[in-house]
Design a protein around this motif. Structure first.
Motif, short mmCIF file in Angstrom:
data_model
loop_
_atom_site.label_atom_id
_atom_site.label_comp_id
_atom_site.label_asym_id
_atom_site.label_seq_id
_atom_site.Cartn_x
_atom_site.Cartn_y
_atom_site.Cartn_z
N PRO A 48 0.82 -1.21 0.00
CA PRO A 48 0.00 0.00 0.00
C PRO A 48 0.85 1.26 0.00
CG PRO A 48 0.06 -0.96 2.18
CD PRO A 48 0.77 -1.92 1.27
N ARG A 49 0.35 2.32 -0.60
CA ARG A 49 1.03 3.61 -0.59
C ARG A 49 0.67 4.40 0.66
NH1 ARG A 49 0.06 4.92 -6.83
NH2 ARG A 49 1.70 3.60 -7.63
N TYR A 50 -0.55 4.22 1.11
CA TYR A 50 -1.04 4.90 2.31
C TYR A 50 -1.64 3.86 3.24
CZ TYR A 50 -0.57 9.18 -0.38
OH TYR A 50 -0.07 10.21 -1.12
N ILE A 51 -1.44 4.07 4.55
CA ILE A 51 -2.07 3.21 5.54
C ILE A 51 -2.91 4.09 6.46
CG2 ILE A 51 -0.30 1.43 5.49
CD1 ILE A 51 0.81 2.65 8.10
N GLY A 52 -3.85 3.49 7.12
CA GLY A 52 -4.68 4.26 8.03
C GLY A 52 -6.10 3.79 7.97
N PRO A 53 -7.03 4.55 8.41
CA PRO A 53 -6.97 5.93 8.86
C PRO A 53 -6.51 6.07 10.31
CG PRO A 53 -9.23 5.19 8.88
CD PRO A 53 -8.41 4.05 8.35
N PHE A 54 -5.89 7.19 10.59
CA PHE A 54 -5.45 7.53 11.94
C PHE A 54 -6.05 8.88 12.31
CE2 PHE A 54 -1.88 5.16 9.98
CZ PHE A 54 -1.99 4.01 10.72
N ILE A 55 -6.26 9.08 13.60
CA ILE A 55 -6.86 10.32 14.10
C ILE A 55 -5.76 11.29 14.49
CG2 ILE A 55 -8.34 11.30 15.90
CD1 ILE A 55 -9.76 8.60 16.00
N LEU A 69 -1.36 6.59 16.77
CA LEU A 69 -0.99 5.36 16.08
C LEU A 69 -1.31 4.14 16.95
CD1 LEU A 69 2.46 6.38 14.58
CD2 LEU A 69 0.25 6.36 13.45
N PRO A 70 -1.66 3.00 16.33
CA PRO A 70 -1.94 1.79 17.12
C PRO A 70 -0.65 1.17 17.64
CG PRO A 70 -2.14 1.33 14.78
CD PRO A 70 -1.92 2.81 14.91
N GLY A 75 6.93 1.51 16.92
CA GLY A 75 8.32 1.81 16.56
C GLY A 75 8.46 3.02 15.66
N ILE A 76 7.35 3.59 15.21
CA ILE A 76 7.37 4.74 14.30
C ILE A 76 7.04 5.99 15.10
CG2 ILE A 76 6.27 5.76 12.29
CD1 ILE A 76 5.67 2.93 11.36
#
Length: 161
Positions: A48-55, A69-70, A75-76
């Motif tokens: 994937p180019r994008y992951i999410g969705p994140f708030i 982030l979950p 680690g990010i």
């Protein structure tokens, strides 16, 4: 050097893209810079180019945002520049919880019909074939399909009670 910079800036100035997010918005995170470092689910062309969705939790500076982030991504670093964020256009109604998805022993997705909303008959040569319009579970309301009535009755008799 100055002439080259001015030439490149002329391209940027033609298409300015004002990006502004609010706290609580859903965003997708661009993962292409991490392709060689972290793999997200798939590998190669299908990654994937994008992951999410994140708030968005907070606005750190004018062009940086902190995301919620979950645990899988602990680690990010959770702060991102706006160039790595895209608005998430999906609504909450289209989100399907993973626990609701049924999979058989060969890992095929099992679809269940929710209700029948319409009926029609189609004449082919001298035969009349009845069709029903079906709304499927875990799909959008607009993703309805026309199915042959006899097949639906054979596989899902509870719809015709």
């Amino acid at each position: 050097m100055k002439a080259a910079q001015d030439h490149q800036n002329s391209y940027v100035d033609k298409r300015p893209r004002p990006i502004d997010f609010n706290i609580g918005n859903n965003v997708m995170v661009k993962v292409s810079p991490w392709k060689r470092i972290i793999r997200f689910r798939k590998r190669g062309k299908l990654s994937p180019r994008y992951i999410g969705p994140f708030i968005i939790e907070a606005r750190v500076r004018e062009v940086t945002y902190k995301l919620d982030l979950p645990k899988e991504l602990e680690g990010i670093h959770s702060t991102f520049h706006v160039s790595h964020l895209r608005k998430c256009l999906a609504d909450d109604a289209s989100h399907v919880p993973l626990m609701d998805i049924e999979v058989d022993e060969r890992l095929n997705y099992i679809e269940q019909p929710d209700e029948i909303v319409d009926r029609k008959e189609k004449q082919i040569c001298h035969k009349v074939i009845p069709f029903v319009k079906v709304i499927w579970k875990h799909r959008k309301r607009s993703d309805t399909t026309w199915e042959v009535k006899e097949e639906m009755r054979r596989f899902y008799p509870e719809l015709f009670v």
